[in-house]
Design a protein around this motif. Structure first.
Motif, PDB file in Angstrom:
ATOM      1  N   LEU A   1       0.750  -1.127   0.141  1.00  0.00           N
ATOM      2  CA  LEU A   1       0.132   0.184   0.221  1.00  0.00           C
ATOM      3  C   LEU A   1       0.740   1.221   0.068  1.00  0.00           C
ATOM      4  N   GLY A   2       1.785   1.405   0.806  1.00  0.00           N
ATOM      5  CA  GLY A   2       2.636   2.439   0.884  1.00  0.00           C
ATOM      6  C   GLY A   2       3.360   2.650  -0.491  1.00  0.00           C
ATOM      7  N   HIS A   3       3.729   1.837  -1.049  1.00  0.00           N
ATOM      8  CA  HIS A   3       4.343   1.995  -2.338  1.00  0.00           C
ATOM      9  C   HIS A   3       3.393   2.340  -3.490  1.00  0.00           C
ATOM     10  N   ASP A   4       2.431   1.770  -3.411  1.00  0.00           N
ATOM     11  CA  ASP A   4       1.096   2.214  -4.335  1.00  0.00           C
ATOM     12  C   ASP A   4       0.815   3.718  -4.199  1.00  0.00           C
ATOM     13  N   CYS A   5       0.681   4.015  -2.629  1.00  0.00           N
ATOM     14  CA  CYS A   5       0.190   5.365  -2.534  1.00  0.00           C
ATOM     15  C   CYS A   5       1.264   6.458  -2.990  1.00  0.00           C
ATOM     16  N   TYR A   6       2.676   6.109  -3.031  1.00  0.00           N
ATOM     17  CA  TYR A   6       3.685   6.874  -3.506  1.00  0.00           C
ATOM     18  C   TYR A   6       3.667   7.102  -4.799  1.00  0.00           C
ATOM     19  N   ARG A   7       3.488   5.885  -5.476  1.00  0.00           N
ATOM     20  CA  ARG A   7       3.616   5.979  -7.082  1.00  0.00           C
ATOM     21  C   ARG A   7       2.375   6.679  -7.578  1.00  0.00           C
ATOM     22  N   ARG A   8       1.098   6.685  -6.916  1.00  0.00           N
ATOM     23  CA  ARG A   8       0.095   7.377  -7.450  1.00  0.00           C
ATOM     24  C   ARG A   8      -0.099   8.917  -7.118  1.00  0.00           C
ATOM     25  N   SER A   9       0.595   9.150  -5.873  1.00  0.00           N
ATOM     26  CA  SER A   9       0.457  10.486  -5.482  1.00  0.00           C
ATOM     27  C   SER A   9       1.855  11.354  -5.378  1.00  0.00           C
ATOM     28  N   ARG A  10       2.703  11.046  -4.536  1.00  0.00           N
ATOM     29  CA  ARG A  10       3.827  11.831  -4.062  1.00  0.00           C
ATOM     30  C   ARG A  10       4.834  11.650  -5.384  1.00  0.00           C
ATOM     31  N   LYS A  11       5.010  10.634  -6.126  1.00  0.00           N
ATOM     32  CA  LYS A  11       6.001  10.409  -7.227  1.00  0.00           C
ATOM     33  C   LYS A  11       5.468  11.296  -8.273  1.00  0.00           C
ATOM     34  N   LEU A  12       4.127  11.260  -8.610  1.00  0.00           N
ATOM     35  CA  LEU A  12       3.745  12.100  -9.729  1.00  0.00           C
ATOM     36  C   LEU A  12       3.708  13.729  -9.446  1.00  0.00           C
ATOM     37  N   GLY A  13       3.732  13.976  -7.853  1.00  0.00           N
ATOM     38  CA  GLY A  13       3.785  15.482  -7.679  1.00  0.00           C
ATOM     39  C   GLY A  13       5.346  15.669  -7.868  1.00  0.00           C
ATOM     40  N   GLU A  14       6.304  14.795  -7.576  1.00  0.00           N
ATOM     41  CA  GLU A  14       7.552  15.146  -7.724  1.00  0.00           C
ATOM     42  C   GLU A  14       7.923  15.178  -9.241  1.00  0.00           C
ATOM     43  N   GLN A  15       7.339  14.527 -10.066  1.00  0.00           N
ATOM     44  CA  GLN A  15       7.477  14.695 -11.382  1.00  0.00           C
ATOM     45  C   GLN A  15       7.232  16.084 -11.837  1.00  0.00           C
ATOM     46  N   ARG A  16       6.014  16.412 -11.294  1.00  0.00           N
ATOM     47  CA  ARG A  16       5.571  17.750 -11.874  1.00  0.00           C
ATOM     48  C   ARG A  16       6.410  19.009 -11.410  1.00  0.00           C
ATOM     49  N   ILE A  17       7.122  18.655 -10.053  1.00  0.00           N
ATOM     50  CA  ILE A  17       7.834  19.832  -9.552  1.00  0.00           C
ATOM     51  C   ILE A  17       9.064  19.703 -10.238  1.00  0.00           C
ATOM     52  N   SER A  18       9.536  18.692 -10.659  1.00  0.00           N
ATOM     53  CA  SER A  18      10.672  18.739 -11.499  1.00  0.00           C
ATOM     54  C   SER A  18      10.719  19.150 -12.805  1.00  0.00           C
ATOM     55  N   GLU A  19       9.549  18.999 -13.385  1.00  0.00           N
ATOM     56  CA  GLU A  19       9.214  19.789 -14.824  1.00  0.00           C
ATOM     57  C   GLU A  19       9.423  21.365 -14.582  1.00  0.00           C
ATOM     58  N   ARG A  20       8.775  21.799 -13.445  1.00  0.00           N
ATOM     59  CA  ARG A  20       8.931  23.380 -13.206  1.00  0.00           C
ATOM     60  C   ARG A  20      10.453  23.703 -12.909  1.00  0.00           C
ATOM     61  N   LEU A  21      10.832  23.036 -12.167  1.00  0.00           N
ATOM     62  CA  LEU A  21      12.570  23.322 -12.085  1.00  0.00           C
ATOM     63  C   LEU A  21      13.267  23.442 -13.238  1.00  0.00           C
TER      64      LEU A  21
END
Length: 203
Positions: free
Chosen positions: A117-137
């Motif tokens: 569950l922890g990995h799945d939550c990371y994959r569907r939430s924080r990881k996507l958020g990190e990708q979008r922040i990386s795009e801005r940076l």
């Protein structure tokens, strides 16, 4: 206008959010959620085939709008990029360390050693958020505002710095709410360190 089916789905997610926060993931049952929603378990399973999938939906949907608003502050138009980082950091910490989000994050941590569950939550939430922040940076790198460094690594450092002074709150039973002066000062310190490392003006 939302269809009746979509309205029902949203109602299920709202009720499930309350139950998960009250009882935790392990002690919550689909039967309890179904009873509170009103209707049969079969109807509930038509929308979400497992408790894990329902919890993931709760995790992903509950604060998406606020995260989107925080991320949108990483802009170049109305302020210097360093000021944008400050605004973004304050908005993000307000979200991540709000009582509701803290409770959900603790549930995910508690389940991390028992299931995927922890990995799945990371994959569907924080990881996507990190990708979008990386795009801005990366945009800031391309514009010559930030040094030419891997944007994903830069994102990891930025988020780590922003959360660093409050990480231990995740394991406090009664963590206090962050005050505006606390937020502003902590984010300013984090942004200063980040800027010294990655700001082009620090060359």
């Amino acid at each position: 206008m939302k269809t009746k089916s979509e309205a029902r789905r949203l109602h299920i997610v709202e009720v499930a959010t309350e139950v998960f926060r009250e009882s935790g993931f392990e002690r919550t049952s689909m039967a309890e959620i179904s009873a509170r929603v009103g209707g049969s378990k079969a109807t509930l399973y038509n929308y979400f085939s497992s408790k894990e999938k329902l919890f993931l939906e709760v995790m992903v949907s509950s604060n998406q709008q606020q995260f989107d608003a925080a991320q949108a502050l990483l802009d170049f138009s109305d302020a210097t990029f360093k000021q944008a980082l400050q605004q973004f950091g304050v908005a993000l910490l307000k979200l991540l360390f709000s009582p509701d989000v803290l409770s959900v994050r603790r549930l995910v941590i508690a389940e991390a050693l028992r299931s995927d569950l922890g990995h799945d939550c990371y994959r569907r939430s924080r990881k996507l958020g990190e990708q979008r922040i990386s795009e801005r940076l990366q945009l800031a790198i391309d514009k010559g505002i930030l040094k030419t460094v891997d944007a994903n690594r830069m994102t990891t450092h930025l988020l780590g710095l922003l959360e660093s002074e409050f990480t231990e709150w995740l394991v406090w039973r009664d963590a206090p709410e962050l005050t505006e002066p606390q937020l502003q000062a902590a984010v300013e310190r984090a942004v200063d360190v980040f800027w010294m490392a990655y700001g082009k003006q620090s060359d």
